[in-house]
Design an enzyme around this catalytic site. Structure first.
Site, short mmCIF file in Angstrom:
data_model
loop_
_atom_site.label_atom_id
_atom_site.label_comp_id
_atom_site.label_asym_id
_atom_site.label_seq_id
_atom_site.Cartn_x
_atom_site.Cartn_y
_atom_site.Cartn_z
N HIS A 99 -8.29 -7.40 6.80
CA HIS A 99 -8.20 -6.44 7.90
C HIS A 99 -8.44 -7.16 9.22
O HIS A 99 -9.52 -7.68 9.48
CB HIS A 99 -9.15 -5.25 7.78
CG HIS A 99 -8.61 -4.02 8.46
ND1 HIS A 99 -7.82 -3.10 7.81
CD2 HIS A 99 -8.69 -3.60 9.73
CE1 HIS A 99 -7.46 -2.14 8.66
NE2 HIS A 99 -7.98 -2.43 9.83
N HIS A 147 0.86 -1.19 0.00
CA HIS A 147 0.00 0.00 0.00
C HIS A 147 0.90 1.23 0.00
O HIS A 147 1.26 1.75 1.06
CB HIS A 147 -0.92 -0.01 1.23
CG HIS A 147 -1.95 1.06 1.23
ND1 HIS A 147 -3.17 0.92 1.86
CD2 HIS A 147 -1.97 2.31 0.69
CE1 HIS A 147 -3.87 2.03 1.70
NE2 HIS A 147 -3.15 2.89 1.00
N GLU A 158 -2.58 -1.83 -3.30
CA GLU A 158 -3.81 -1.22 -2.79
C GLU A 158 -3.57 0.24 -2.48
O GLU A 158 -2.45 0.66 -2.20
CB GLU A 158 -4.32 -1.97 -1.55
CG GLU A 158 -3.39 -1.94 -0.36
CD GLU A 158 -3.94 -2.70 0.83
OE1 GLU A 158 -4.78 -3.61 0.64
OE2 GLU A 158 -3.53 -2.38 1.97
#
Length: 237
Positions: free
Chosen positions: A190, A43, A70
């Site tokens: 997550h 990310h 991401e």
């Protein structure tokens, strides 16, 4: 089979704390692949507080598993992804200063924006996943804007797993059924961990991929990365 994609952001955070190249993010990613991980997730945030744009460029030519980038689809992010051409891009709604992803997209409210972004990535041959809550309407909206997959935001599941795992997973089962009806692939991520991952997998047998970073890296401090990856893979069997 559900693939394990290891998010290596925290490794880059540790490296950046000293401003040198220890630990080596690229070497760590390659070791994760060698130990059985089926994907690597990064990310790259605008402030480069962990993964940098240089890391993205260095990882792409050497990875042999699926590369997943991401992030929030700013113009800079879109250009980076289209230049890198990973297997998958995962769109998250984080503002630039967010500590971590804390919610899924309201796809309905951002449909025009997301439809254009999804089209740009797909024109470059990149599979697109949209990060959403376990909400059937948001899953349907993701299909309507052209996404290939959704990634279900699993923090609510993780938060409620210990006290009521059946109740915690129920919305995700419903959302997964909707994804199947819409022809979407299904990812999740997550706060997934060795404690709660196996039950999620058993409840969502058609889950394509999980992306796990924080808990996995924490476990590796005690178990070592090779054993840790093996134990996460065991949860997905």
């Amino acid at each position: 089979m559900t693939r394990l994609s290891v998010n290596i952001n925290k490794v880059a955070t540790l490296r950046n704390a000293r401003g040198e190249n220890n630990p080596d993010v690229v070497r760590f990613a390659l070791d994760c692949e060698r130990f059985g991980a089926e994907g690597i997730t990064v990310h790259p945030r605008p402030d480069e507080r962990h993964i940098t744009r240089a890391d993205v460029a260095a990882l792409k030519p050497v990875l042999t598993t699926e590369f997943n980038i991401e992030g929030y689809p700013s113009e800079e992010f879109i250009e980076l992804v289209c230049r890198t051409l990973p297997a998958q891009v995962t769109l998250v709604p984080d503002p630039p200063g967010a500590l971590t992803s804390s919610a899924g997209w309201d796809v309905r409210a951002n449909a025009d924006f997301l439809r254009d972004v999804v089209s740009r990535f797909k024109d470059n041959g990149i599979r697109v996943s949209i990060f959403v809550a376990a909400d059937p309407d948001q899953v349907r909206a993701a299909a309507e804007v052209g996404a290939d997959r959704v990634e279900l935001y699993t923090k609510p599941y993780a938060d409620n797993y210990a006290k009521d795992r059946e109740g915690a997973v129920a919305p995700f089962v419903e959302a997964s059924r909707t994804a199947l009806e819409c022809g979407l692939g299904l990812n999740a991520g997550h706060d997934l961990s060795l404690e709660n991952l196996a039950y999620l997998k058993a409840s969502l047998p058609l889950l394509d991929e999980v992306s796990i970073g924080h808990a996995l890296i924490c476990d590796a401090l005690y178990l070592g990365i090779e054993r840790t990856i093996r134990e996460y893979l065991d949860c997905l069997k």
